[in-house]
Enzyme design. Sequence first.
Site, PDB file in Angstrom:
ATOM      1  N   LYS A 226       1.008  -1.261  -0.026  1.00  0.00           N
ATOM      2  CA  LYS A 226       0.032   0.094  -0.076  1.00  0.00           C
ATOM      3  C   LYS A 226       0.847   1.355  -0.009  1.00  0.00           C
ATOM      4  CE  LYS A 226      -4.118   1.599   2.591  1.00  0.00           C
ATOM      5  NZ  LYS A 226      -4.998   1.111   3.789  1.00  0.00           N
TER       6      LYS A 226
ATOM      7  N   SER B 223      -9.839   1.382   2.693  1.00  0.00           N
ATOM      8  CA  SER B 223      -8.653   2.217   2.104  1.00  0.00           C
ATOM      9  C   SER B 223      -7.694   1.387   1.310  1.00  0.00           C
ATOM     10  CB  SER B 223      -8.210   3.083   3.006  1.00  0.00           C
ATOM     11  OG  SER B 223      -7.367   2.383   4.223  1.00  0.00           O
TER      12      SER B 223
ATOM     13  N   GLY C 180     -10.427   0.402  10.380  1.00  0.00           N
ATOM     14  CA  GLY C 180     -11.711   0.162  10.483  1.00  0.00           C
ATOM     15  C   GLY C 180     -12.517  -0.982   9.574  1.00  0.00           C
ATOM     16  N   GLY C 181     -11.525  -1.608   8.766  1.00  0.00           N
ATOM     17  CA  GLY C 181     -11.988  -2.740   7.979  1.00  0.00           C
ATOM     18  C   GLY C 181     -11.194  -2.686   6.474  1.00  0.00           C
ATOM     19  N   SER C 182     -10.257  -1.723   6.453  1.00  0.00           N
ATOM     20  CA  SER C 182      -9.624  -1.577   5.201  1.00  0.00           C
ATOM     21  C   SER C 182      -8.760  -2.496   4.425  1.00  0.00           C
ATOM     22  CB  SER C 182      -8.483  -0.392   5.333  1.00  0.00           C
ATOM     23  OG  SER C 182      -9.255   0.855   5.863  1.00  0.00           O
TER      24      SER C 182
END
Length: 587
Positions: free
Chosen positions: A146, A221, A243-245
């Site tokens: 990333k 993200s 949060g769940g990326s």
Amino acid sequence: MLISTESKNCNIILLTLCGLTTAYGTVIVLSNWRKNRQLRKKALKRRENEQLCMQQLLEQLANNYTKEEQAEILGLNAVELVSAAQQGKFSPLKILETYWTKAISCTKATNCITSVIKVAKAEAQELGACTDPSQFPLFGLPVSVKECYGIKDMDATIGLMSEINNLDLDDCVLVKVLKSLGAVPFVKTNLSQITFSLASGNPLFGDTSNPHRLEFTPGGSSSGEGALIGGGGSLLGFGTDTGGSIRFPSHLCGICGFKPTCNRLSLAGLHGPIPGHVNIATTIGPMARDVDTLVLAMRSILCPLMFELDPYIVPMPFDEKLFGCTKPLRIGYYVDDGFNKPVPAVQRAVMMAKKHLETSGHILVPYKIPNVERAWELFMSLCFADGGKRCKEILKNEDIDPVLVPLIQKLYFPKCLGKLGSFLVNLRNCWKSPRIAKDFSLLVEKERNISTVWNLEAQTFEYKAKFFSTWVQPEGNLDALIGPPSAMVAGPQKHFEDTTAILSYTALYVLLNCPAGCVPVTKVTQDDIDALKNYEGHFGDAWDKNTKDACMDSVGLPVGVQCITKPWKDELCLRVMLDLQKSVGLL
């Protein structure tokens, strides 16, 4: 009536002050406009340079290998590819250049890559000269990372124009560990701006598309990783999850993703918007086409070098005994958290996973999430405990991604008008939107004092205790859970804006610090869409309507299931994921 000299003087002073204030304000506005204009030029030049670099690289590699040679490499999974490289069938350089070619082709369609890691070629050549490849468990494996991962002599902008050319002086710890294991980091991938939404892009690099439907979002993200791996341009990548990326784009792109327990993997050298969070801590983790690759990655990187480079990481090697245990597990399952009702395809996927795991010998029992709405409130309060101060600071003079605009507007909303705003939100949403009004009130709350934060932390510990107490059952304690990774499947980008309820299925396990992963199990069918026509949700509000509208044209798109275990039981979570994959098969 005559006006006194003193009054005239006061008026003159007031007019002068007003004039000076107006002039100062004008100067500030013009200065900020000028800075923004300069940043835009800088961003445009950066994008053009990266696109030119990729095109030139593609042209250089065009005639290096035959299509048959490339197809043979691309047809192998990560375990097979590493084995073939160790045996000398393919050189690390040949593998790298094949995946560079494929990745650049992917980004032409989905805009998933932000940069090519140029030093990768020299590193692949150095690996090729190695006399004992067997000492490297990831020998020759190209790995995508990333954009926020620090790599020496490259910038990590997190989608901010002001961070362009702010070069890192060293590799982050994870990249150092990957290189020591024989892996070759070869591209950086796109992300949502400041990694603070489940959307797919930013004003600097643009939006990323879903590889299965280009007009749809891949989620975020870690959007670039989801799209690149889902499009076949990488076998193994690393994202981040606050949060769940990791799990959300894995679900939308039909790949596997794993969020480990916090402090199993090192964050040192990563760039993010809000350092210092404890209860809402970012975690890094692997993303791949299959669970076997996730296991290979975790087994390899949980090594002495990482524990040496980052003393704050718990020195826990991969637990082979826990992962290899064959005893049947007692697994709770749920299709709905009671707060954000999943669409029929997602509910069906969980029930499919239940049947498959039962076929594998496990015991599946119904489970109810305790008061998920309270967990969501705690997550949002802790996430924005500073009243959004840090977000507003780093976005100053930046172009703000449209997805983030509603959030930023709420953060700037005057606290004194918060209750009025909540009432108006309720009024706007047909008089019955308590969760949307609550979301508004949580975000307009200004910076919490230390006493309030401590109280929120205490309430979080209480919630954790209550949650795990439900795993203790008379018939036998639960070993794991399975459930939805989201209420939605992939849809148009516009439906993934300003809907924080999307977080309820993933943010919960950040708050609880549970290892959690996503495995694709099915695809949306026409029967799912027919059932969706009668969907009303739990509240009948704008968020429920948005969930329905987002998924109406999703036939053929992937659907995942989330697997969860208690903190520090990462290997057990991977075992459940692997058992599910073996039973379902690869999509």
